[in-house]
Scaffold this motif. Structure first.
Motif: not given
Length: 460
Positions: A193-204
Motif C-alpha cells: 500500500r505504501k508502494t501504491i500510494f507513492d506510485l499514485m502520488s507520482k501519477r497525480n
C-alpha cells in the motif's frame, strides 16, 4: 470418706467429657476401608490422562505439547483444584470417624474435706471413657457415602479444570502462531500500500491519477498501519495470557518459542459423529450424576433421622489418694451401659429437613437432565462448526488459488511491459489479503477441533 469415690467418679466423668476424645481414625484398618471405596476413582487421577496428551501430539508441534505439560505442572488454578480434592478426601475421613468408637482420657486431682469430719486429703482419679453409637440403621454409613460423593465430584471438577486449561493453552498458542503469520502478511500489505500510494502520488503530479484516488490510497495505507498495530497488540496480549497459563510471569513473553504457522500440520482424525457413550464420560455429566446420587442418599439420611439412636458407653475409673497407686486395679471402678434416645418434639425440624432434602433432590435431578441436554448440544455445535468452517476454508482456499494464478498472470504481463507496477502491486495486495483470510480460517478450524475435544471431555 466413703463418699469420695462417688465424688471422684462424677469429677472423672466431667473431666472425660471436657477433654479431647482420641479417635482411631488414622489407623491402618480405617485407611484401608476408605481407600477400598475410593481407589477405583484414584486409578484415573493421572493428570496427563485427564487431558489426553496424545491427542495434542496430532498438531505435530513439540512446543505446544511442552507448554501444555508446563501448565499441568505449574498452573496455579490446577494446583488449587488438586488441593481442593485433598480437602474433600480428608472430609471423608472425618465423617468416617463418626462411624467408629471414641475413647477419651482425663486426669482429675481433687482436695477433699467432708463435712462434720476432720478428715481431708488429696485424691487422684484417672477416668477412661468410651462411647459408640451403634449404627443399626446405617445412618452414619449413609452420611459417609454422601460426603464421599462430594469427594468424587471434586475429582470431576479437577478433571474439568485440567481440560479447560489445556484447551486454553492450545487455543492461545495457535492464535499466537496465527497472529505471527498475519503480522508477517500485514507487513507486506503495508509495504504494497505504501508502494501504491507513492506510485499514485507520482501519477497525480503528472495528472494521470486524480487527487481523490491518491487520498484514498493514502487512507488505505494508514488503515493498514493501524491494523498492523492492532494485530501486534492482540498477539502481545495472548503472549501474556500464555505465560500466566503455564505458571510464569507475563514479563517472560520473549521466552515463548513457537513453530511457524506453515509448519503446523494437524494429522488427527476428526469424527463426523460422536457416540453417546463418549458424551456420558464428560466430567460435568458425571458430576451431575454423582450429585443426583448424593441427593438421593441425603433423602435417605433425612428419613433415618426419625429413628431412635442407640449408644453404648463405658467407664473405667482409677482412684487413689496416692498418685503412685492410682493404677492399682483394686481401687478401680468400671461400668458399661447402653442408651436409646428418641426425639419426641423438635418443632417440626425433622419433617422440614426431609421436605428440604426431597426438594433438593428434585432440583438436582432437573439439573442433571439439563446437563445432559447441554452436553449433547455442545457436542453437536462443535461438530457443526467443524463441518461448516472446513467448508468455508475449502472455498477460501479455492479463491486463494485463483488469486495466486491471477498474480502470476500479472507478473508475466508486467515483465512484458503490458501492465504497470501499480497494477502488479494491487494484484499482490489482493493475494496477500486472501492469504490472511485463509490463515484466519485455518486457525478457526484448529480451534474448532479443540472445542470438540473439550466438548467430549478430551475423549477424542
Amino acid at each position: 470418706m466413703k463418699n469420695i469415690p462417688a465424688i471422684l467418679i462424677t469429677a472423672g466423668i466431667l473431666a472425660g467429657n471436657t477433654l479431647p476424645c482420641f479417635c482411631i481414625e488414622e489407623s491402618v484398618d480405617i485407611e484401608k476401608v476408605i481407600q477400598t471405596n475410593i481407589e477405583k476413582i484414584e486409578e484415573t487421577v493421572n493428570k496427563f490422562d485427564y487431558i489426553n496428551l496424545p491427542w495434542w501430539e496430532n498438531f505435530n508441534d513439540p512446543y505446544l505439547c511442552e507448554y501444555i505439560e508446563k501448565a499441568i505442572n505449574y498452573n496455579h488454578n490446577l494446583k488449587i483444584a488438586t488441593i481442593s480434592t485433598k480437602e474433600y478426601y480428608e472430609a471423608v475421613k472425618i465423617q468416617f470417624a463418626n462411624q467408629l468408637p471414641t475413647i477419651g482420657a482425663g486426669f482429675a486431682p481433687a482436695y477433699v474435706k467432708m463435712t462434720e469430719t476432720t478428715e481431708s486429703g488429696f485424691q487422684f482419679a484417672l477416668p477412661l471413657l468410651a462411647n459408640y453409637e451403634t449404627d443399626i440403621f446405617l445412618k452414619n454409613r449413609d452420611k459417609t457415602k454422601s460426603v464421599r460423593k462430594n469427594y468424587e465430584m471434586s475429582l470431576l471438577d479437577e478433571r474439568s479444570i485440567y481440560i479447560a486449561v489445556a484447551s486454553a493453552v492450545g487455543s492461545t498458542y495457535l492464535n499466537i502462531v496465527k497472529f505471527d503469520k498475519e503480522i508477517e502478511l500485514q507487513e507486506q500489505i503495508v509495504n504494497e500500500r505504501k508502494t501504491i500510494f507513492d506510485l499514485m502520488s507520482k501519477r497525480n503530479k503528472h495528472g494521470i491519477t486524480s487527487t481523490a484516488d491518491t487520498i484514498r490510497a493514502n487512507k488505505a495505507y494508514v488503515e493498514a498501519l493501524s491494523e498492523l498495530t492492532e494485530l501486534e497488540k492482540q498477539r502481545d496480549s495472548l503472549l501474556h495470557s500464555l505465560c500466566v497459563l503455564i505458571g510464569e510471569s507475563s514479563d517472560n513473553t520473549d521466552g515463548i518459542i513457537r513453530k511457524a504457522y506453515d509448519e503446523i500440520n494437524f494429522t488427527g482424525i476428526i469424527p463426523k459423529t460422536i457416540d453417546s457413550d463418549i458424551i456420558e464420560q464428560r466430567p460435568d455429566y458425571l458430576k451431575a450424576l454423582h450429585n443426583a446420587e448424593k441427593a438421593g442418599i441425603d433423602v435417605r439420611v433425612a428419613k433415618k433421622e426419625f429413628l431412635p439412636s442407640f449408644n453404648i458407653s463405658g467407664l473405667a475409673l482409677f482412684n487413689a489418694s496416692d498418685l503412685g497407686k492410682v493404677f492399682n486395679t483394686s481401687r478401680m471402678l468400671s461400668a458399661i451401659g447402653g442408651f436409646a434416645g428418641f426425639d419426641i418434639f423438635r418443632g417440626g425440624a425433622k419433617i422440614a429437613n426431609l421436605k428440604l432434602k426431597k426438594h433438593t433432590y428434585e432440583r438436582i435431578l432437573e439439573e442433571y437432565m439439563q446437563t445432559n441436554l447441554t452436553a449433547v448440544q455442545e457436542v453437536n455445535d462443535a461438530l457443526l462448526f467443524v463441518k461448516k468452517d472446513n467448508e468455508k476454508l475449502a472455498n477460501t482456499l479455492q479463491q486463494q488459488d485463483f488469486e495466486a494464478k491471477d498474480y502470476n498472470f500479472y507478473q508475466k504481463r508486467y515483465e512484458k511491459g503490458i501492465v504497470s507496477k501499480l497494477d502488479l502491486s494491487q494484484s499482490k495486495e489482493n493475494l496477500l489479503t486472501i492469504n490472511k483470510l485463509a490463515v484466519n480460517q485455518q486457525t478457526e478450524c484448529y480451534i474448532d477441533y479443540i472445542s470438540l475435544y473439550k466438548s467430549v471431555g478430551s475423549m477424542l
